[in-house]
Design a protein around this motif. Structure first.
Motif, short mmCIF file in Angstrom:
data_model
loop_
_atom_site.label_atom_id
_atom_site.label_comp_id
_atom_site.label_asym_id
_atom_site.label_seq_id
_atom_site.Cartn_x
_atom_site.Cartn_y
_atom_site.Cartn_z
N ASP A 174 -1.39 13.76 16.61
CA ASP A 174 -1.08 13.97 15.19
C ASP A 174 -1.10 12.67 14.38
OD1 ASP A 174 -0.50 15.45 12.91
OD2 ASP A 174 1.67 15.20 13.16
N PHE A 175 -2.13 11.85 14.60
CA PHE A 175 -2.28 10.64 13.81
C PHE A 175 -3.45 10.75 12.84
CE2 PHE A 175 0.61 8.71 16.80
CZ PHE A 175 1.21 7.67 16.08
N LEU A 176 -4.13 11.91 12.81
CA LEU A 176 -5.24 12.12 11.88
C LEU A 176 -4.90 13.26 10.93
CD1 LEU A 176 -8.47 11.81 14.07
CD2 LEU A 176 -7.48 10.12 12.53
N VAL A 177 -5.34 13.10 9.68
CA VAL A 177 -5.11 14.11 8.65
C VAL A 177 -6.45 14.45 8.00
CG1 VAL A 177 -3.98 14.64 6.46
CG2 VAL A 177 -2.75 13.33 8.21
N PHE A 178 -6.79 15.75 7.92
CA PHE A 178 -8.01 16.20 7.24
C PHE A 178 -7.61 16.77 5.88
CE2 PHE A 178 -9.16 16.12 11.64
CZ PHE A 178 -10.51 15.81 11.68
N LYS A 179 -8.18 16.19 4.80
CA LYS A 179 -7.90 16.71 3.46
C LYS A 179 -9.18 17.28 2.87
CE LYS A 179 -3.83 14.31 1.72
NZ LYS A 179 -3.28 13.59 0.54
N TYR A 197 -14.39 17.74 3.32
CA TYR A 197 -13.28 17.09 4.00
C TYR A 197 -13.38 15.55 3.95
CZ TYR A 197 -11.43 21.35 6.14
OH TYR A 197 -10.86 22.58 6.36
N THR A 198 -12.22 14.95 3.89
CA THR A 198 -12.08 13.50 4.09
C THR A 198 -11.02 13.30 5.17
OG1 THR A 198 -12.60 13.04 1.78
CG2 THR A 198 -11.52 11.29 3.03
N VAL A 199 -11.29 12.38 6.09
CA VAL A 199 -10.38 12.16 7.21
C VAL A 199 -9.55 10.90 6.96
CG1 VAL A 199 -10.19 12.06 9.72
CG2 VAL A 199 -12.21 13.10 8.66
N TYR A 200 -8.25 11.01 7.23
CA TYR A 200 -7.33 9.89 7.04
C TYR A 200 -6.56 9.60 8.33
CZ TYR A 200 -7.99 10.80 2.04
OH TYR A 200 -8.53 10.98 0.79
N THR A 201 -6.15 8.36 8.48
CA THR A 201 -5.24 7.99 9.58
C THR A 201 -3.85 7.76 9.01
OG1 THR A 201 -5.71 5.62 9.35
CG2 THR A 201 -7.11 6.88 10.85
N LYS A 202 -2.83 8.05 9.81
CA LYS A 202 -1.46 7.79 9.39
C LYS A 202 -1.09 6.35 9.76
CE LYS A 202 0.24 12.55 10.03
NZ LYS A 202 1.22 13.41 10.75
N GLN A 203 -0.72 5.55 8.74
CA GLN A 203 -0.35 4.16 8.94
C GLN A 203 1.17 4.04 8.80
OE1 GLN A 203 -2.64 1.64 9.72
NE2 GLN A 203 -3.99 3.41 9.95
N ARG A 232 0.83 -1.20 0.00
CA ARG A 232 0.00 0.00 0.00
C ARG A 232 0.87 1.26 0.00
NH1 ARG A 232 -4.94 -1.04 4.28
NH2 ARG A 232 -5.75 -2.96 3.37
N TYR A 233 1.95 1.20 0.77
CA TYR A 233 2.86 2.35 0.84
C TYR A 233 3.47 2.62 -0.53
CZ TYR A 233 7.02 5.05 2.07
OH TYR A 233 8.00 6.00 2.13
N ASP A 234 3.88 1.57 -1.21
CA ASP A 234 4.52 1.73 -2.51
C ASP A 234 3.55 2.23 -3.58
OD1 ASP A 234 6.97 0.98 -1.54
OD2 ASP A 234 6.72 -1.13 -2.07
N LYS A 235 2.25 1.87 -3.41
CA LYS A 235 1.28 2.20 -4.44
C LYS A 235 0.53 3.50 -4.15
CE LYS A 235 0.54 -2.69 -5.53
NZ LYS A 235 -0.40 -3.83 -5.47
N SER A 236 0.78 4.13 -3.01
CA SER A 236 0.06 5.36 -2.66
C SER A 236 1.05 6.50 -2.48
CB SER A 236 -0.73 5.14 -1.36
OG SER A 236 0.16 4.89 -0.29
N ASP A 237 0.51 7.67 -2.11
CA ASP A 237 1.39 8.80 -1.79
C ASP A 237 2.24 8.43 -0.58
OD1 ASP A 237 0.33 10.29 -3.83
OD2 ASP A 237 -1.21 11.20 -2.55
N LYS A 238 3.54 8.67 -0.68
CA LYS A 238 4.46 8.27 0.38
C LYS A 238 4.76 9.47 1.26
CE LYS A 238 6.52 4.90 -2.75
NZ LYS A 238 7.75 4.42 -3.42
N TYR A 239 4.79 9.22 2.56
CA TYR A 239 5.05 10.28 3.51
C TYR A 239 6.11 9.80 4.50
CZ TYR A 239 0.55 11.89 1.72
OH TYR A 239 -0.48 12.28 0.90
N LYS A 247 8.30 6.21 8.04
CA LYS A 247 7.50 6.23 6.82
C LYS A 247 6.05 5.84 7.13
CE LYS A 247 11.42 4.93 3.88
NZ LYS A 247 11.96 3.91 2.95
N PHE A 248 5.12 6.50 6.41
CA PHE A 248 3.72 6.16 6.60
C PHE A 248 2.94 6.45 5.33
CE2 PHE A 248 3.97 10.63 7.75
CZ PHE A 248 2.83 11.19 7.18
N TYR A 249 1.74 5.91 5.26
CA TYR A 249 0.81 6.22 4.19
C TYR A 249 -0.52 6.55 4.84
CZ TYR A 249 -0.98 1.47 4.89
OH TYR A 249 -1.51 0.34 5.44
N LEU A 250 -1.46 7.09 4.04
CA LEU A 250 -2.75 7.51 4.58
C LEU A 250 -3.84 6.49 4.24
CD1 LEU A 250 -2.67 11.32 3.71
CD2 LEU A 250 -1.99 10.19 5.85
#
Length: 658
Positions: A336-341, A348-354, A267-274, A280-283
């Motif tokens: 700081d484990f939640l991201v609002f985009k 808004y869509t809410v994401y968690t940092k994985q 999932r990390y490799d196929k999504s936006d990388k952070y 390292k994490f993905y949303l």
């Protein structure tokens, strides 16, 4: 040598194997004569508040008592070592390959491998009813004996014997029952067995395994998609493209299954990388659709601009919920484990940092989850392609792929397990074991068993004619299926070595020791029965009768080597046990583990008894037992040895075998 076992078998009852197991586990409920004290047992049940099951389901079939009797019998065969293989390519190997009827092999393994096997995989005959069942269940008893022993009527006896032709359900179950009973005894307490089967006997086999292993130890019935594309046209009603793999534990309370990797890295490799200071994490979206709707997870969430949002329902009609509880969301906001985009419409869509887990060297640690019960990654076509690469593709139909067997073996937790396959076939299991060892440096060992099913028949004029489906193997020089199995192991090992030349572990085991399980002729046994122990004329003949040449097999084993190999297994020694040759005034004896002495060769006399007693008296030898081949000793020699051992200052058992 075999008459002791045959005399034992004559007394075996259908419940012998069960009583033997019961005595080993609950000896306190048996009296001195071996009778089970039911009253004492029921009293214990009452004292311990154990509820009895008054009514229950039991699987019954014609031949069940016969099958139960078979499970309690001793082997009537000898184990002939293939000295050419065992002293050659297989000299340092700890893998084993047995050629012979697997029921007899399983009987031989009861003493030296009980409770030592970690994983069993078998792919037994599927009982398709096409008349291609090749395993010979030798009904050594007359119809009258079967009637007297088991109470079977004439039509039942005929149905029981039908396993040699178009097998019925009862005949197939009769065939499988004793083999599974003996296989269970070989498993250790954390072990498990995988059994491949199709729909013809799935229900019956499940009931049989529930009875033998216990319904509580039924782990799962795995579904394997064995065909690619649209499936098989074997049925006029449905296209079939899967088989089952029944999975049972010896003791499910002690069983541990190795999970499969969770694909977070994918999932990390196929999504936006952070990446942050945490790593390292993905949303991943906080909201999701769920069949199991929970009101506590359907709550309002305040966005950075003060607007309120709820989890969004999916288009498939599933009611949406948040993946996290209210308390965990508050924790996520605080840490700081939640991201609002926000999209271009201001929504808004809410994401968690994985975060990806890493070790102290910043190397990723794969998380694991229980494996899926559906295996849809490997097909029989892949198995055929593997054999093609080894030049053996024409000899087997629908072989199992090594990737399937590797996947099953990797579910076992022990790092260096012992794996048994007593329907070896194309030896896929052995190949899979060697591949895994090459990949992870493991020390897994295999035991393979294969019937020497011939690839030809002999017609009335003595000419060999290839069997149906055996033409290619016969033309290639293979006279039986077990020969192809062993050749597959050799070629697979060579390929593994070539493919992993730089990374292969130095102690990689790419070979095997080979043994043939052979039934001596009735004439030989009759000669032994009529043998006069007061004489000496037949000493050498008796011994040489068990040499590989005399038994009609290859390998170059002497009669003494056959007897010693058979007895070591009987006495609980593994096949890689080291032995020493001891000289007793010119007589060659064999010492095992420095505590058991075997006297097999003829030629024993007074000087040999004196030499043995001298070594025992001076503690050059400190054995607990002396085991001898009775037909190699006359009465006077035996009596002198027996009296001499009684004079030693410690107890030494004298075991005489015939």
């Amino acid at each position: 040598m075999l008459t002791d076992n045959e005399k034992f078998n004559a007394q075996v009852k259908p419940n012998t194997a069960f009583l033997t197991e019961l005595k080993s586990k609950l000896p306190e409920f048996f009296d001195r004569e071996g009778n089970f004290d039911m009253g004492k047992f029921r009293q214990q049940l009452a004292d311990k508040n154990v509820n009895e099951l008054k009514d229950g389901y039991q699987l019954n079939f014609v031949g069940k008592d016969y099958a139960r009797r078979q499970a309690g019998e001793m082997p009537t065969t000898v184990i002939v070592p293939d000295e050419e293989q065992n002293q050659g390519a297989g000299k340092d190997s700890h893998n084993l390959f047995f050629t012979g009827d697997n029921l007899e092999v399983l009987r031989h393994l009861q003493a030296n491998y009980a409770g030592k096997v970690d994983v069993i995989y078998i792919d037994p005959p599927y009982n398709t009813g096409n008349g291609d069942f090749v395993y010979p269940d030798a009904f050594e008893y007359s119809d009258k004996q079967l009637h007297d022993m088991l109470g079977l009527e004439e039509d039942q006896i005929e149905r029981l014997k039908s396993i040699q032709g178009k097998s019925s359900h009862s005949a197939w179950l009769t065939f499988m029952y004793p083999r599974l009973i003996l296989a269970k005894n070989l498993l250790n307490d954390t072990g498990l067995i995988f059994i491949s089967i199709d729909h013809n006997e799935l229900t019956n086999l499940t009931s049989l395994c529930n009875e033998i292993f216990g319904e509580i130890n039924n782990v799962v019935s795995l579904v394997w998609t064995n065909k690619e594309g649209g499936g098989s046209s074997d049925s006029n009603l449905f296209r079939i493209k899967n088989e089952s793999i029944l999975t049972y534990a010896k003791d499910i309370s002690q069983l541990k299954i190795r999970g499969t990797k969770i694909s977070n890295i994918d999932r990390y490799d196929k999504s936006d990388k952070y990446e942050s200071e945490r790593g390292k994490f993905y949303l991943q979206k906080l909201g999701m659709g769920s069949i199991s709707y929970s009101k506590s997870l359907d709550y309002p969430l305040e966005c950075p601009d003060g607007s309120i949002i709820y989890p969004k329902d999916n288009n498939d009609g599933k009611k949406a919920i948040w993946r996290w509880s209210k308390d965990k969301v508050q924790w996520g906001l605080k840490n700081d484990f939640l991201v609002f985009k926000q999209n271009k419409f201001g929504q808004y869509t809410v994401y968690t940092k994985q975060y990806l887990k890493v070790d102290n060297k910043n190397q990723r640690i794969d998380r694991k989850q229980p494996p899926m019960g559906v295996i849809d990654k490997f097909s029989s076509t892949q198995g055929s392609k593997e054999l093609k690469k080894l030049g053996l593709q024409e000899y087997f139909s629908y072989p199992k792929p090594t990737r399937l067997i590797k996947w099953l073996l990797q579910r076992a937790m022990p790092p260096h397990p012992l794996i048994l396959d007593f329907f070896a076939g194309s030896a896929t299991t052995a190949d899979a074991v060697m591949q895994l060892n090459a990949e992870d440096g493991g020390h897994r060992k295999f035991i393979m068993v294969q019937l020497p099913e011939p690839t030809f028949t002999t017609n009335s004029d003595g000419k060999e004619v290839p069997t149906k489906g055996g033409e290619a193997a016969y033309d290639a020089g293979f006279r039986s299926i077990d020969e192809i199995s062993r050749e597959r192991i050799r070629r697979a090992a060579a390929k593994i070595k070539a493919d992993n030349e730089l990374t292969l572990p130095a102690d990689f085991d790419g070979s095997f020791k080979h043994y043939r399980v052979v039934k001596p002729t009735k004439q030989l046994l009759l000669e032994i029965e009529d043998f006069d122990p007061k004489g000496t004329a037949l000493f050498n003949d008796m011994l040489n009768s068990y040499a590989s040449d005399a038994l009609g097999v290859a390998g170059g084993a002497t009669g003494a080597q056959t007897i010693l190999t058979t007895w070591l297994a009987k006495d609980g020694y593994a096949f890689d046990t080291e032995t020493k040759h001891i000289d007793l005034a010119g007589y060659r004896a064999t010492l095992v583990n420095d505590n058991r002495l075997y006297l097999i060769n003829p030629g024993w006399g007074a000087k040999n008894t004196e030499a043995l007693l001298n070594q025992l008296g001076t503690y050059q030898l400190d054995v607990q037992a002396v085991v001898l081949f009775g037909y190699s000793f006359n009465i006077a020699e035996l009596r002198e040895l027996e009296n001499g051992l009684k004079q030693v200052d410690r107890h030494i058992s004298l075991i005489k075998r015939y």
